[in-house]
Design a protein around this motif. Sequence first.
Motif, mmCIF file in Angstrom:
data_model
loop_
_atom_site.group_PDB
_atom_site.id
_atom_site.type_symbol
_atom_site.label_atom_id
_atom_site.label_comp_id
_atom_site.label_asym_id
_atom_site.label_seq_id
_atom_site.Cartn_x
_atom_site.Cartn_y
_atom_site.Cartn_z
ATOM 1 N N LEU A 18 0.831 -1.207 0.000
ATOM 2 C CA LEU A 18 0.000 0.000 0.000
ATOM 3 C C LEU A 18 0.863 1.252 0.000
ATOM 4 C CD1 LEU A 18 -3.011 -0.562 2.452
ATOM 5 C CD2 LEU A 18 -3.105 0.030 0.040
ATOM 6 N N GLY A 19 1.908 1.255 0.826
ATOM 7 C CA GLY A 19 2.806 2.400 0.897
ATOM 8 C C GLY A 19 3.443 2.712 -0.442
ATOM 9 N N ILE A 77 -2.604 0.896 13.978
ATOM 10 C CA ILE A 77 -3.833 1.682 13.797
ATOM 11 C C ILE A 77 -3.567 3.149 14.134
ATOM 12 C CG2 ILE A 77 -6.201 1.993 14.612
ATOM 13 C CD1 ILE A 77 -6.115 -1.146 15.138
ATOM 14 N N SER A 78 -2.857 3.394 15.237
ATOM 15 C CA SER A 78 -2.551 4.773 15.643
ATOM 16 C C SER A 78 -1.688 5.485 14.603
ATOM 17 C CB SER A 78 -1.825 4.787 16.990
ATOM 18 O OG SER A 78 -2.665 4.256 17.979
ATOM 19 N N LEU A 79 -0.684 4.788 14.076
ATOM 20 C CA LEU A 79 0.192 5.402 13.077
ATOM 21 C C LEU A 79 -0.567 5.711 11.783
ATOM 22 C CD1 LEU A 79 3.432 3.274 13.599
ATOM 23 C CD2 LEU A 79 3.120 5.697 14.136
ATOM 24 N N VAL A 80 -1.434 4.806 11.371
ATOM 25 C CA VAL A 80 -2.221 5.042 10.158
ATOM 26 C C VAL A 80 -3.182 6.203 10.375
ATOM 27 C CG1 VAL A 80 -3.961 4.040 8.609
ATOM 28 C CG2 VAL A 80 -1.971 2.698 9.269
ATOM 29 N N MET A 89 0.397 9.199 4.471
ATOM 30 C CA MET A 89 0.025 7.786 4.561
ATOM 31 C C MET A 89 1.011 6.873 3.841
ATOM 32 S SD MET A 89 -3.495 5.736 3.819
ATOM 33 C CE MET A 89 -4.471 6.736 4.887
ATOM 34 N N ALA A 90 1.482 7.262 2.665
ATOM 35 C CA ALA A 90 2.408 6.403 1.914
ATOM 36 C C ALA A 90 3.668 6.124 2.727
ATOM 37 C CB ALA A 90 2.768 7.052 0.581
ATOM 38 N N ASP A 94 4.689 2.446 4.716
ATOM 39 C CA ASP A 94 5.978 1.805 4.449
ATOM 40 C C ASP A 94 6.724 1.570 5.766
ATOM 41 O OD1 ASP A 94 7.868 0.752 2.565
ATOM 42 O OD2 ASP A 94 9.115 2.521 2.975
ATOM 43 N N ARG A 95 6.687 2.560 6.636
ATOM 44 C CA ARG A 95 7.349 2.417 7.942
ATOM 45 C C ARG A 95 6.669 1.365 8.803
ATOM 46 N NH1 ARG A 95 8.799 8.651 9.613
ATOM 47 N NH2 ARG A 95 10.443 8.901 8.070
#
Length: 160
Positions: A18-19, A77-80, A89-90, A94-95
């Motif tokens: 996705l990233g 979930i928190s990071l997204v 988001m990209a 990736d991270r």
Amino acid sequence: AGARRIKTVDVAVICQQLGVMLDTGVPLPEALEAIERQSRKPEVKQLVRDLHTEVCGGTPLSRSMASRPRIFPPVVISLVKASEASGTMALMLDRVGDYLTRELRTRRQVTGALTYPGFMLGTAFAVVGFMLVFILPRFARIYEMKATTLPTPTKVMMGL
């Protein structure tokens, strides 16, 4: 989610794919659709299909992930969610994929590091058990035949 459990490595691959796609300018719904088509595992295919349906229905990706807490860890979930708000988001996906891959590697290393001591502990218990069941009773009979008393450590071991 599918009938079978989705593995951490699958979640990491989904996030990394996705990233990459988002970074090249592919819209999120199209990226999810592409991942669904490429996936060979039915449970992953179903997960991505469900995410795609919810995202196309207007649900943020983070909320779709949050509705599956057994698949997506809270930190992911928190990071997204944060990346949705900041527009990164990209990069964040990736991270997240890298983070999950490192976490999985660390888990495997810990498991590997504990395997040898576990094997040695099991072997030690087997040897002690063998001695208690087969060897010590023979020594006890030898001492009984000679009419001598058993040494204290041997008495303790026989008590076990």
